[in-house]
Design an enzyme around this catalytic site. Structure first.
Site, PDB file in Angstrom:
ATOM      1  N   GLU A  38       4.173   4.410   1.691  1.00  0.00           N
ATOM      2  CA  GLU A  38       4.869   3.724   0.604  1.00  0.00           C
ATOM      3  C   GLU A  38       6.352   4.069   0.632  1.00  0.00           C
ATOM      4  O   GLU A  38       6.753   5.110   1.121  1.00  0.00           O
ATOM      5  CB  GLU A  38       4.273   4.102  -0.760  1.00  0.00           C
ATOM      6  N   GLU A  55       6.022   7.919   2.957  1.00  0.00           N
ATOM      7  CA  GLU A  55       6.092   6.946   4.056  1.00  0.00           C
ATOM      8  C   GLU A  55       4.830   6.913   4.910  1.00  0.00           C
ATOM      9  O   GLU A  55       4.713   6.082   5.798  1.00  0.00           O
ATOM     10  CB  GLU A  55       7.281   7.218   5.000  1.00  0.00           C
TER      11      GLU A  55
END
Length: 346
Positions: free
Chosen positions: A171, A313
């Site tokens: 994300e 991430e």
């Protein structure tokens, strides 16, 4: 609703055969520790005695959250857009790790607030131009919630068509640790002060401001243990999409490697929505974010690594790929006692 449908069943017979093989390898039983369970659980999920994680999908969902207006992050919202461009240019930690393990990588725009230049490499599944500020009103409406969940499902459908054996969701979204913390407070019945951490590096004053913002919102909405309502009230589109992706993976029989604090929040929401999803999950690491260990404890899981990471991430999960590969390699390629003609010490 599709996310309430049953997940694919684990092949328990194959898993037991994998356990039997693991126990017959030329080593003392249990001497490879957590590596043994990683391999045998993968075997049950894949329905083969010798599993693999050779085909990996890493998908990063990007979106902005209106709560950034409350100054709960060190960085301005435009950084979300800039980081998406960095993903495409392969300059981010997650893209470096994806290349290291030859994983398929994609970044999915589910609601970046600042307009993105049309660039090859960004999947457009925009729900809206970011969520609303949950300090004022719910982050999203029901239709937006459904669209974000669907974005996660569609991501997994693309992965399934490529024969993926391991899925990692990441994300990107400025202020999304605030969103995740608020969701967790509701799902775990905790206060903002118990769960709120530094996120991207807030000082003590910044953390106090973040606690106050979350605390007021919890008092305002009082969602309680309702995962869909918690996602709708506080979530970023990227968190909702992650939850949808995890559920879809379990329904399609794709193993999941969960990343850090925000991803584990999405994982908990997915499990609360559809409890059997947990059977398809491995948890990569314990992040340095304050509340992460409590989520892992709630789920009753032991992460593979504890490296003090807090980047997000999907980076922590990607670091753990090497451990997953080692677990499979040892399980598949070591000799059994009979094959090696070694006397078992029973």
């Amino acid at each position: 609703m599709w996310y309430l449908e049953a997940v694919k069943k684990i092949d328990k017979a194959i898993e037991q055969q994998a356990i039997d093989r693991q126990n017959d390898l030329t080593k003392p039983k249990g001497s490879l520790g957590l590596l043994e369970g990683l391999a045998t659980r993968l075997a049950g999920r894949q329905g083969v005695i010798k599993p693999n994680v050779d085909k990996i999908q890493i998908s990063v969902f990007a979106g902005d959250s209106g709560i950034a207006d409350e100054q709960v992050s060190l960085f301005p919202q435009v950084v979300t857009m800039q980081m998406v461009q960095n993903f495409v240019s392969k300059g981010a930690a997650i893209t470096v790790l994806a290349e290291q393990y030859q994983a398929d990588f994609e970044v999915i725009d589910v609601g970046v607030a600042n307009p993105l230049i049309e660039t090859i490499g960004v999947v457009n599944q925009r729900v809206a131009d970011g969520t609303k500020n949950f300090a004022i009103t719910q982050a999203m409406n029901k239709d937006e919630l459904q669209s974000a969940l669907n974005a996660g499902q569609e991501c997994v459908m693309r992965a399934e068509n490529k024969g993926v054996t391991l899925f990692i969701g990441g994300e990107m979204g400025i202020a999304n640790t605030t969103c995740a913390t608020a969701i967790l407070c509701e799902l775990l019945g905790k206060t903002a002060s118990e769960l709120t951490g530094a996120g991207t590096g807030l000082d003590d004053a910044g953390i106090e401001r973040k606690v106050a913002v979350i605390g007021k919102a919890l008092d305002k909405y009082q969602v309680g243990n309702n995962p869909l309502k918690a996602l709708q009230t506080y979530g970023g589109f990227e968190i909702v999409a992650l939850a949808g992706a995890y559920i879809a993976c379990a329904q399609r029989g794709i193993s999941i490697l969960v990343d850090g604090f925000i991803s584990t929040t999405a994982a908990l929401a997915a499990v609360r929505i559809n409890p059997q999803v947990k059977e398809w999950m491995e948890f990569s690491h314990q992040s340095a974010e304050k509340g992460h260990w409590l989520v892992l404890k709630e789920l009753g899981v032991k992460p593979i690594l504890d490296m003090g990471m807090r980047l997000g991430e999907g980076s922590g999960a990607s670091v753990a790929i090497g451990i997953m590969k080692s677990a499979c390699c040892l399980h598949n390629n070591m000799a059994t006692f009979s094959e090696a003609m070694v006397l078992e010490g029973k």
